[in-house]
Design a protein around this motif. Sequence first.
Motif, PDB file in Angstrom:
ATOM      1  N   PRO A 170       0.792  -1.232   0.000  1.00 51.87           N
ATOM      2  CA  PRO A 170       0.000   0.000   0.000  1.00 51.87           C
ATOM      3  C   PRO A 170       0.823   1.280   0.000  1.00 51.87           C
ATOM      4  O   PRO A 170       0.306   2.351  -0.270  1.00 51.87           O
ATOM      5  CB  PRO A 170      -0.841  -0.103   1.269  1.00 51.87           C
ATOM      6  CG  PRO A 170      -0.165  -1.113   2.118  1.00 51.87           C
ATOM      7  CD  PRO A 170       0.583  -2.028   1.206  1.00 51.87           C
ATOM      8  N   GLU A 171       2.111   1.174   0.289  1.00 54.03           N
ATOM      9  CA  GLU A 171       3.013   2.314   0.257  1.00 54.03           C
ATOM     10  C   GLU A 171       4.137   2.029  -0.727  1.00 54.03           C
ATOM     11  O   GLU A 171       4.309   0.896  -1.188  1.00 54.03           O
ATOM     12  CB  GLU A 171       3.618   2.579   1.648  1.00 54.03           C
ATOM     13  CG  GLU A 171       2.625   3.133   2.652  1.00 54.03           C
ATOM     14  CD  GLU A 171       2.323   4.603   2.415  1.00 54.03           C
ATOM     15  OE1 GLU A 171       3.239   5.434   2.534  1.00 54.03           O
ATOM     16  OE2 GLU A 171       1.168   4.923   2.117  1.00 54.03           O
ATOM     17  N   ARG A 228       5.618   6.930   0.364  1.00 52.71           N
ATOM     18  CA  ARG A 228       4.489   7.707  -0.150  1.00 52.71           C
ATOM     19  C   ARG A 228       3.398   6.718  -0.549  1.00 52.71           C
ATOM     20  O   ARG A 228       3.670   5.537  -0.781  1.00 52.71           O
ATOM     21  CB  ARG A 228       4.906   8.602  -1.307  1.00 52.71           C
ATOM     22  CG  ARG A 228       5.467   7.883  -2.499  1.00 52.71           C
ATOM     23  CD  ARG A 228       5.909   8.887  -3.569  1.00 52.71           C
ATOM     24  NE  ARG A 228       6.620   8.206  -4.629  1.00 52.71           N
ATOM     25  CZ  ARG A 228       7.635   8.715  -5.281  1.00 52.71           C
ATOM     26  NH1 ARG A 228       8.068   9.925  -5.007  1.00 52.71           N
ATOM     27  NH2 ARG A 228       8.212   8.039  -6.247  1.00 52.71           N
ATOM     28  N   PRO A 229       2.161   7.182  -0.642  1.00 49.27           N
ATOM     29  CA  PRO A 229       1.062   6.277  -0.952  1.00 49.27           C
ATOM     30  C   PRO A 229       1.233   5.602  -2.310  1.00 49.27           C
ATOM     31  O   PRO A 229       1.688   6.217  -3.272  1.00 49.27           O
ATOM     32  CB  PRO A 229      -0.169   7.191  -0.964  1.00 49.27           C
ATOM     33  CG  PRO A 229       0.230   8.370  -0.146  1.00 49.27           C
ATOM     34  CD  PRO A 229       1.693   8.543  -0.373  1.00 49.27           C
ATOM     35  N   LEU A 274      -6.161   8.137  -0.172  1.00 50.68           N
ATOM     36  CA  LEU A 274      -7.374   8.680   0.434  1.00 50.68           C
ATOM     37  C   LEU A 274      -7.156   9.011   1.917  1.00 50.68           C
ATOM     38  O   LEU A 274      -7.640  10.021   2.413  1.00 50.68           O
ATOM     39  CB  LEU A 274      -8.526   7.674   0.287  1.00 50.68           C
ATOM     40  CG  LEU A 274      -9.894   8.103   0.787  1.00 50.68           C
ATOM     41  CD1 LEU A 274     -10.424   9.269  -0.046  1.00 50.68           C
ATOM     42  CD2 LEU A 274     -10.870   6.939   0.712  1.00 50.68           C
ATOM     43  N   ALA A 275      -6.388   8.188   2.607  1.00 51.17           N
ATOM     44  CA  ALA A 275      -6.118   8.402   4.039  1.00 51.17           C
ATOM     45  C   ALA A 275      -5.229   9.619   4.272  1.00 51.17           C
ATOM     46  O   ALA A 275      -5.219  10.179   5.373  1.00 51.17           O
ATOM     47  CB  ALA A 275      -5.484   7.161   4.645  1.00 51.17           C
ATOM     48  N   GLY A 276      -4.483  10.025   3.240  1.00 49.37           N
ATOM     49  CA  GLY A 276      -3.684  11.254   3.295  1.00 49.37           C
ATOM     50  C   GLY A 276      -2.803  11.368   4.520  1.00 49.37           C
ATOM     51  O   GLY A 276      -1.975  10.500   4.782  1.00 49.37           O
ATOM     52  N   PRO A 277      -2.997  12.430   5.304  1.00 53.56           N
ATOM     53  CA  PRO A 277      -2.106  12.701   6.434  1.00 53.56           C
ATOM     54  C   PRO A 277      -2.242  11.706   7.593  1.00 53.56           C
ATOM     55  O   PRO A 277      -1.435  11.717   8.512  1.00 53.56           O
ATOM     56  CB  PRO A 277      -2.493  14.112   6.876  1.00 53.56           C
ATOM     57  CG  PRO A 277      -3.870  14.313   6.369  1.00 53.56           C
ATOM     58  CD  PRO A 277      -3.998  13.478   5.119  1.00 53.56           C
ATOM     59  N   LEU A 278      -3.233  10.829   7.560  1.00 51.98           N
ATOM     60  CA  LEU A 278      -3.368   9.829   8.618  1.00 51.98           C
ATOM     61  C   LEU A 278      -2.304   8.738   8.508  1.00 51.98           C
ATOM     62  O   LEU A 278      -1.922   8.136   9.512  1.00 51.98           O
ATOM     63  CB  LEU A 278      -4.758   9.200   8.587  1.00 51.98           C
ATOM     64  CG  LEU A 278      -5.915  10.146   8.868  1.00 51.98           C
ATOM     65  CD1 LEU A 278      -7.240   9.417   8.731  1.00 51.98           C
ATOM     66  CD2 LEU A 278      -5.770  10.779  10.230  1.00 51.98           C
TER      67      LEU A 278
END
Length: 180
Positions: A114-115, A140-141, A148-152
């Motif tokens: 996922p990253e 990074r994503p 979608l989760a961004g800064p989380l």
Amino acid sequence: MNRPDARGSLTYPETGATRHGPLPDGYHHLHHTVRIGRGRAAFEAAGAAVTEWGMHRGSGARVRATADRAEAGVGVQIAVGAGPLRLIAPCEVIWAVYEKDRTGFAYGTLTGHPECGEEAFTVDLHDDGSVWFTVLAFSRPAAWYTRLAGPLVPVAQRLYARWLGRTLRGIAAAAGRPAG
């Protein structure tokens, strides 16, 4: 979870940056260091837990690897969560170090992770006898849900690094206790 026998492709070009630096631009950087114990026994126990997957397993993650110990080229899958909410992260060990006062490794993300990036886990024995654990990463994503989760995502990564440190502190403390 399938065994990580089929090799995927690394998803980033800056292979080895967690060992030699600097960390590349365009990624979120994580640097977490925590004291986990004191003495040679604590260092050796923590180093073995890091490089033989015990740290990840002790933190609650499921680990599948193509070898019992971290060495360059070893395939690893880390899974967290349960059922349909299980996150599977395929990786490949990029480098490993087994020195008198430093032990650890880094793995890089493979297709399906996922990253995108690299994460290193090292244990150091300092001259004063203190034992330190460090997580150094750039990422990074790479999937729609991490974008979608961004800064989380960086917050979750920092929390997981702290959780790994607590796990290793417990392992190091147990190594320093007398049997019985």
